[in-house]
Design a protein around this motif. Structure first.
Motif, PDB file in Angstrom:
ATOM      1  N   TYR A   1      86.444  97.205 -33.805  1.00  0.00           N
ATOM      2  CA  TYR A   1      87.129  95.929 -34.020  1.00  0.00           C
ATOM      3  C   TYR A   1      88.586  96.042 -33.621  1.00  0.00           C
ATOM      4  N   VAL A   2      89.049  95.140 -32.750  1.00  0.00           N
ATOM      5  CA  VAL A   2      90.452  95.102 -32.361  1.00  0.00           C
ATOM      6  C   VAL A   2      91.176  94.132 -33.296  1.00  0.00           C
ATOM      7  N   SER A   3      92.017  94.683 -34.164  1.00  0.00           N
ATOM      8  CA  SER A   3      92.795  93.911 -35.124  1.00  0.00           C
ATOM      9  C   SER A   3      94.213  93.746 -34.568  1.00  0.00           C
ATOM     10  N   VAL A   4      95.217  93.850 -35.401  1.00  0.00           N
ATOM     11  CA  VAL A   4      96.605  93.740 -34.961  1.00  0.00           C
ATOM     12  C   VAL A   4      97.469  94.602 -35.872  1.00  0.00           C
ATOM     13  N   ALA A   5      98.572  95.110 -35.330  1.00  0.00           N
ATOM     14  CA  ALA A   5      99.487  95.924 -36.129  1.00  0.00           C
ATOM     15  C   ALA A   5     100.109  95.095 -37.244  1.00  0.00           C
ATOM     16  N   HIS A   6     100.245  95.697 -38.395  1.00  0.00           N
ATOM     17  CA  HIS A   6     100.865  95.028 -39.531  1.00  0.00           C
ATOM     18  C   HIS A   6     101.340  96.106 -40.522  1.00  0.00           C
ATOM     19  N   PRO A   7     102.308  95.710 -41.389  1.00  0.00           N
ATOM     20  CA  PRO A   7     102.959  94.399 -41.503  1.00  0.00           C
ATOM     21  C   PRO A   7     103.933  94.146 -40.365  1.00  0.00           C
ATOM     22  N   ALA A   8     104.328  92.875 -40.213  1.00  0.00           N
ATOM     23  CA  ALA A   8     105.261  92.481 -39.169  1.00  0.00           C
ATOM     24  C   ALA A   8     106.042  91.266 -39.659  1.00  0.00           C
TER      25      ALA A   8
END
Length: 299
Positions: free
Chosen positions: A111-118
């Motif tokens: 699964y391609v998620s996203v970097a976090h926190p931001a």
């Protein structure tokens, strides 16, 4: 290397098409989920499954015999104004994928998620975190990748931020955030995704930006175990044999070129002229094209 049977959602998109091509080239069997009439957009050699990425019932029965499932469906070019699309597309599609993976007997979910926190893109991050929670709760071994922005054709505007990233990465108080929210290249993402397929997780594995970058670095190790900075892909000599242009790939997945010279009579080899090696390109073809435009004898 064990060949895998891979089912890809979002197989005709920005990440999907080159990933399918790379997996096929490495000997894996790949099928992609496509909308009606879109099978022709898949790379040659890939199988197609027609269905709706938002509805598991439309494709779940076709998932077997895949052992690996990669979820790449998402809102294109996400921005804060697309919060409703994030819920309607990104969240709904991972819900469908998780359901299909469980009923289809998939042994590894990517699964391609996203970097976090931001500090920005809160709605997008919230939906991707919800997707991660669904993946974790599925009980299917999984690899979750967390890039922030993937540089590639048509996706290069953040390059203007590279000097800022350099400063933030140097300052102790901002270094961790700069690394977590760093930019990765399309090549790095593809390497990380292929590595995930070929080295399945046994639980839930999370790859942030540093780990995504490291996936490509593993390719550049010599027989002594030492890391090699650049790998020359093509070396083009002039007719006199005293100048050449090397097209190379760096350990971070970016490409470049350099002009070198030698004196054939002294036997000491090639010496770089240090004219172009600091230029950065996303693909080998871009580096070669720029070399041809800058080096007069290269045609």
């Amino acid at each position: 290397m064990h060949a895998h049977h891979v089912f890809v959602t979002g197989a005709t998109g920005y990440l999907g098409r080159p990933l399918v091509t790379e997996l096929l080239a490495r000997g894996h069997t790949v099928r992609g989920l496509v909308r009606p009439g879109a099978a022709g957009r898949l790379p040659t050699g890939a199988g197609s499954v027609v269905g709706d990425a938002l509805s598991a019932s439309s494709f779940a029965a076709a998932v077997p015999p895949a052992d690996t499932m990669i979820h790449l469906v998402g809102t294109p070019r996400p921005n804060p104004a697309k919060a409703a699309q994030f819920r309607a597309v990104d969240l709904a599609s991972i819900e469908a994928t998780v359901s299909a993976a469980r009923t289809g007997g998939v042994r590894h979910l990517v699964y391609v998620s996203v970097a976090h926190p931001a500090p920005i893109m809160h709605a997008y991050i919230a939906v991707r975190q919800a997707g991660e929670a669904l993946v974790r709760a599925s009980g299917v071994p999984a690899t979750i990748l967390r890039p922030w922005y993937v540089l590639g054709p048509g996706h290069r505007w953040p390059c203007v931020l590279l000097p800022l990233y350099a400063v933030l990465g140097w300052l102790p108080q901002t270094r961790e955030g700069a690394q977590r929210l760093g930019l990765v290249t399309l090549k790095q993402m593809l390497e990380a995704l292929v590595h995930a397929v070929e080295h399945p997780a046994t639980g839930v594995r999370v790859l942030g930006v540093p780990e995504i970058r490291a996936a490509v670095q593993a390719r550049f190790v010599d027989v002594s175990g030492n890391t090699v900075a650049n790998k020359v892909l093509n070396s083009l000599e002039n007719q006199a044999g005293d100048h050449c242009v090397d097209i190379f790939v760096r350990a971070d997945g970016t490409f470049g070129f350099e002009e070198c010279r030698r004196d054939p009579e002294d036997g000491r080899g090639w010496f770089p002229l240090h004219r172009y090696a600091n230029q950065v390109f996303d693909t080998q073809d871009e580096a070669l094209a720029q070399a041809k435009s800058r080096v007069e004898w290269l045609v």
